[in-house]
Write an enzyme that holds these catalytic residues in place. Sequence first.
Site, short mmCIF file in Angstrom:
data_model
loop_
_atom_site.label_atom_id
_atom_site.label_comp_id
_atom_site.label_asym_id
_atom_site.label_seq_id
_atom_site.Cartn_x
_atom_site.Cartn_y
_atom_site.Cartn_z
N ARG A 131 1.02 3.41 0.26
CA ARG A 131 0.03 3.15 1.31
C ARG A 131 -0.75 1.86 1.08
O ARG A 131 -1.29 1.63 0.00
CB ARG A 131 -0.93 4.33 1.42
CG ARG A 131 -1.95 4.17 2.54
CD ARG A 131 -2.80 5.40 2.69
NE ARG A 131 -2.08 6.46 3.39
CZ ARG A 131 -2.26 7.76 3.15
NH1 ARG A 131 -3.09 8.14 2.20
NH2 ARG A 131 -1.61 8.66 3.84
N TYR A 151 -8.35 -0.35 -14.18
CA TYR A 151 -8.00 1.08 -14.15
C TYR A 151 -7.69 1.53 -15.57
O TYR A 151 -6.98 0.84 -16.30
CB TYR A 151 -6.75 1.33 -13.30
CG TYR A 151 -6.91 1.22 -11.81
CD1 TYR A 151 -7.91 0.43 -11.23
CD2 TYR A 151 -6.04 1.88 -10.96
CE1 TYR A 151 -8.03 0.32 -9.86
CE2 TYR A 151 -6.15 1.77 -9.58
CZ TYR A 151 -7.15 0.99 -9.04
OH TYR A 151 -7.27 0.88 -7.68
N HIS A 182 6.60 8.05 -6.93
CA HIS A 182 5.30 7.68 -7.48
C HIS A 182 5.32 7.63 -9.00
O HIS A 182 4.31 7.35 -9.64
CB HIS A 182 4.24 8.68 -6.98
CG HIS A 182 2.83 8.27 -7.25
ND1 HIS A 182 2.03 8.92 -8.17
CD2 HIS A 182 2.07 7.28 -6.73
CE1 HIS A 182 0.84 8.36 -8.19
NE2 HIS A 182 0.83 7.35 -7.34
N ARG A 217 -11.89 12.77 -11.25
CA ARG A 217 -12.60 11.60 -10.72
C ARG A 217 -12.92 11.74 -9.24
O ARG A 217 -14.00 11.41 -8.79
CB ARG A 217 -11.76 10.34 -10.93
CG ARG A 217 -12.54 9.06 -10.62
CD ARG A 217 -11.65 7.86 -10.40
NE ARG A 217 -11.06 7.84 -9.08
CZ ARG A 217 -9.77 7.62 -8.84
NH1 ARG A 217 -8.94 7.43 -9.83
NH2 ARG A 217 -9.30 7.61 -7.61
N HIS A 246 -8.21 6.74 -14.22
CA HIS A 246 -6.98 6.94 -13.45
C HIS A 246 -5.91 7.80 -14.15
O HIS A 246 -4.97 8.23 -13.48
CB HIS A 246 -6.40 5.57 -13.10
CG HIS A 246 -5.36 5.59 -12.04
ND1 HIS A 246 -4.02 5.42 -12.30
CD2 HIS A 246 -5.45 5.78 -10.70
CE1 HIS A 246 -3.33 5.48 -11.17
NE2 HIS A 246 -4.18 5.70 -10.18
N ARG A 283 3.15 0.07 -6.89
CA ARG A 283 2.29 -1.07 -6.54
C ARG A 283 2.49 -2.14 -7.61
O ARG A 283 2.57 -1.82 -8.80
CB ARG A 283 0.82 -0.66 -6.48
CG ARG A 283 0.50 0.43 -5.49
CD ARG A 283 -1.01 0.62 -5.35
NE ARG A 283 -1.34 1.92 -4.78
CZ ARG A 283 -1.30 2.21 -3.49
NH1 ARG A 283 -0.93 1.28 -2.64
NH2 ARG A 283 -1.62 3.41 -3.06
#
Length: 696
Positions: free
Chosen positions: A403, A466, A433, A562, A590, A373
């Site tokens: 996504r 984050y 990822h 989390r 995160h 991202r």
Amino acid sequence: MSAEKLYIEKELSWLSFNERVLQEAADKTVPLIERIRFLGIFSNNLDEFYKVRFADVKRRILINQERGGSDNSKRLLSKMQAKALKLNEQFDELYSELIREMARRRIFLVNEHQLDEAQEKWITKYFRKEVMPHITPLLMKDEIDVLQFLKDEYAYIAVELRKEDHSQYALIEIPTDHLPRFVMVPEQKGKRRKTIILLDNIIRYCLDELFKGFFDYDELAGYAMKMTRDAEYDLRNEIEYSLLEQMSAGVNQRLTAMPVRFVYEREMPQEMLDFLCSKLRISNYDNLIPGGRYHNFKDFIAFPNVGREYLENKPMPPMKCADFEGYANSFEAIKAKDILLYYPYHTFDHIGELVRQASFDPKVLSIKINIYRVAKDSRLMNSLIDAVHNGKNVTVVVELQARFDEEANIEWSKVLTEAGVHVIFGAPGLKIHSKLLMISRREGDDIIRYAHIGTGNFHEKTARIYTDFSLLTADQEITNEVRNVFGYIENPYRPVKFNHLMVSPRNSRTQIYRLIDNEIANAKAGKKAGLTIKVNNLVDKGIVTRLYAASNAGVKINMIIRGMCALVPGIEGVSENIRIISIVDRFLEHPRVVITHNDGDPQVYISSADWMTRNIDHRIEVAAPVRDPRLKQRIIDITNIHFTDTVKARLIDKEMSNSYVPRGNRKKVRSQVAIYDYLKNIEKQTRRQKSDVSDT
């Protein structure tokens, strides 16, 4: 003990996480406007839940029906619906409470019935000039396929135009792509009150302005509604189409996907609701959710600052890392010693600056990075384009299947390719990822590689909210393996071995099991044994089973989870040595961290991977050992601070009660604030030490 009691269903655990978000909106110690913004976060999360998790369970039910399987998914769906509806009721109550609290602070969120004469005139003028040019009502005639035109996750007003006993219906899209959702209404001079009206209510007030002169009606009424579509899509996997073309087609499938949720205003007449359900082909009433007069509450994340600082969080400006200071460039600093950044406490600008320097440094030969991202106006991405213009060899691995970021990543792929960047999309069937950056630099007769291994995305905006670690290193053993990861991405069928990094799907599972098994062996040998784990989600049953075995062997396990957690702590004979907390506060937790006691010689890893089957076995993920003793201790200290939290820590238990960790007679500790102070002190000490050295 039955498997049902040993594993919490991940969908229910996810709803429990969102309940913790709602707790922040209910917490009176949280500044008022931040509480309203937490309502927006809760709503945004719930939208994603329906698009992904709810839709997935619905698909499983259909598959089971076709195959004649069990109805476990039906029972799960029923539980999910009941929990989601209960949370929605709490949400509505909280919203009403916060509206009253704002009014006590002279901040009024008004509807179209609460305007005075001067405000009515201003609203009408604003509507005619700013709003009306962006509105074209969709008339819901028999021949119109409304489902085709209705956009996913957009708020609409369904309008009834009634003439005697006959009704016509129309839809109005609330044009938040062009206009702010919240509009500040001017007040008379000298008045301290603030008046805010939603764009929805401006449209409701001016409905007559839209339709008069075109339609004959006696009554006109508008009701809020929103539809959520299934977010899943199928890739064609046809050899004549590139992955980019397949992804573009797949994303377009979402535009016409079937509804999984239809939220409507409770006051909507039954006749109108039935008509809409017919037009939207909604036959299953599980998909219907009655709500208030406002939808797309996610816009409340950006609720405006009304000029009163005490109603928002106190600023915690990101700090600069002193480890970069005193060097001619970032490369010299990283070569001197490994550097650990922790966002948003540290500024992400250090990473942008590193790539900027690499883009024109004559010694830099190549840059490789993988993108999951990234911000729309990313400075980092523009530096990569600058690097190509300066003759560098630039490779960007873009994950097209990130996504809800697919469209942005498709667009960036095109921009980068046009600029001359070598863009690759990785291995078929393996979502990428990992958070890697590698810069190769000629220094004398050698080529020195510099690597970034992180837990979060290369995203300037999310790095402000984050919490994530970035490890920057020139350690040759680590950078060589980072180089091999990029080689593996380009050629996943070539044999490759990793001795230091955990790389999914190559060795992550075996390495995680090895770390846990080592603690089990130490515990059985009478040595001290312990595991400290911090991840967003823990739902892989293989890892959960291994952790139960470790608990049974006497390994003390402390975890910070989390989000989703399938493991049930505190079961006698199974998990009594496992304690789990969850932190929900102003920053979204995160990082993924694993700390093993290792008989007094701790091992510390940071990772991009959650402990989910998809991340361990079906994605490319990277975890790296933190070798520098200073940085190892820093991560241990930061993690330990979380376990001292007496303000924002919740206990995870089998009842999913989300009870706060009892404070007892301990002092008040809010871990995110304490970590900020801890890191600020480290930066001061580092600067002081550098100053002392320069003075000698």
